[in-house]
Design an enzyme around this catalytic site. Structure first.
Site, mmCIF file in Angstrom:
data_model
loop_
_atom_site.group_PDB
_atom_site.id
_atom_site.type_symbol
_atom_site.label_atom_id
_atom_site.label_comp_id
_atom_site.label_asym_id
_atom_site.label_seq_id
_atom_site.Cartn_x
_atom_site.Cartn_y
_atom_site.Cartn_z
ATOM 1 N N ARG A 298 0.833 -1.222 0.000
ATOM 2 C CA ARG A 298 0.000 0.000 0.000
ATOM 3 C C ARG A 298 0.854 1.252 0.000
ATOM 4 N NH1 ARG A 298 -1.360 2.086 4.274
ATOM 5 N NH2 ARG A 298 -1.836 0.196 5.448
ATOM 6 N N ASP B 278 -7.195 17.700 -15.038
ATOM 7 C CA ASP B 278 -7.467 16.290 -15.337
ATOM 8 C C ASP B 278 -7.210 16.130 -16.837
ATOM 9 O OD1 ASP B 278 -8.662 13.920 -16.165
ATOM 10 O OD2 ASP B 278 -10.329 14.061 -14.752
#
Ligand SMILES: *Cc1c(COP(=O)(O)O)cnc(C)c1O
Length: 391
Positions: free
Chosen positions: A54, A179
């Site tokens: 992680r 984005d």
């Protein structure tokens, strides 16, 4: 090789003086250290190494380094989806009382975060038309901390006034987040236009084969990047090694796929315009596109692989068109190697009222095409037949 004393013990990796040519897939969640001192050195940053997937793993780093190079950034991270990239930016950098301005035609889930999730946590938001820098200027408040834009909007393919909005952001000390999913770094490089942070849904064109969901974020300022990274790791927004491995495989052909899909899109747009059942074709490089001049100036001739069009007729006509094109996947995604077709009125924009959709020009006859790399003659034939069948 010595056999292990128990089947449960991992066999040492066989030695080889030659090396694999393909990036190895490393699915290990945990990494064993030689000693507490060695582990300390790693945590202190005196030695390199992984501890827990992680927190980071080689396949994510290999993929991130490649996208960093394409965007002209460094230290970017891979997340489990495009939306987790958006979440990492919001939750890594904003606090209650801050204000964010977003483009009013952002990706649907980003819009939901702006409308529902951020306000619930005390972060105020406004939406404004990104083709009009004046609308963004009017929305700025003393607490405005961030602006979120997409370069080319979904599904009407309007081109944002990045130059005007980026000048505003700079003048007011507001972070500009772009984005870049639709345009990709092959079509547009946000850092060269004043962006502070660039993010992607890697799911789409970069990975390119509709078999992973992944995202990516990079900030120009290493301190902002560190905040985004620690949030992504803490909230568990990070990605699986296998997905990263597949996406890196997708990147090998990204430039070829993008160029071919873009060339196909331009030719398909021209072939569709002027057909009897067609009301409008939207493609940024066509002279009849509402933002054509800005598209040419900003995108330097790169129109991308997305084409939208509107046919005459109602839902019945839309159903007939889709049914007459059984070999073109009718699926609300984009960026696959093959052409896909979507119908915003029944998918991405179904939550709007018919009037809300009409204000955006999204009728029942409105379709968005993510053009793939097939033979363009085949695509033109299939769309021509489907549009005729709808009429
Ligand atoms: C798909 C998409 C997202 C979300 O990405 P996921 O990988 O589906 O989470 C965000 N922004 C844009 C522009 C997209 O097209």
């Amino acid at each position: 090789m010595t056999p292990p004393k128990s089947l449960i013990r991992r066999t040492p990796w066989p030695e080889s003086s030659s090396r694999p040519v393909v990036t190895p897939l490393q699915p290990s969640v945990v990494y064993a250290s030689a000693s507490p001192d060695a582990l300390d050195a790693q945590y202190d940053g005196r030695a390199k190494g992984y501890t827990y997937a992680r927190e980071g793993h080689p396949n994510a780093d290999v993929l991130a380094t490649k996208i960093d190079a394409m965007e002209g950034g460094s230290g970017g991270i891979i997340t489990g989806s495009g939306m987790s990239a958006v979440a990492a930016v919001f939750f890594g950098l904003l606090k209650a009382g801050d204000h964010v301005i977003g483009a009013d035609q952002l990706y649907g889930r980003s819009l939901r975060m702006m409308r529902e999730d951020l306000p619930r946590l005390g972060i105020e938001t406004s939406l404004a038309d990104p083709t009009d820098a004046g609308a963004f200027a009017a929305a700025i408040r003393p607490q405005t901390r961030m602006i979120l834009l997409e370069v080319v909007s979904n599904p009407t393919l309007r081109v944002a006034d990045i130059g005007g909005i980026s000048a505003l952001a700079r003048a007011h000390g507001i972070l500009l987040v772009v984005d870049n999913t639709f345009t990709t770094p092959r079509g547009f490089r946000p850092f060269e236009h004043g962006a502070d942070i660039v993010l992607h849904s890697v799911t789409k064109l970069l990975a390119g084969h509709s078999d992973v969901t992944l995202g990516y974020v990079v900030a120009r300022d290493p301190e902002l990047q560190a905040q985004i990274t620690v949030t992504a790791v803490t909230l568990g927004l990070t990605a699986s090694p296998f997905d990263c491995w597949l996406a890196e495989r997708g990147l090998y052909s990204f430039e070829l796929r993008y160029d071919r899909a873009e060339e196909n899109a331009a030719r398909l747009a021209d072939a569709l315009s002027g057909q009897p059942n067609i009301d409008q074709v939207l493609y940024p490089m066509r002279a009849d596109h509402p933002d054509h001049n800005r598209a040419v100036a900003l995108l330097g001739g790169r129109g991308g692989n997305m084409v939208s069009f509107r046919i005459k007729g109602d839902r019945g006509a839309a159903n007939r068109l889709v049914e007459a094109a059984p070999n073109i996947a009718f699926a609300p995604t984009l960026g696959d190697i093959g052409t896909t077709l979507s119908h915003p009125a029944s998918s991405s924009h179904r939550a709007l009222t018919a009037q809300g959709r009409a204000a955006l020009g999204i009728s029942e006859g409105f379709f968005r095409v993510s053009v793939g790399v097939e033979d363009v003659g085949l695509l033109i034939d299939e769309f021509t037949a489907a549009i005729a069948a709808a009429g």
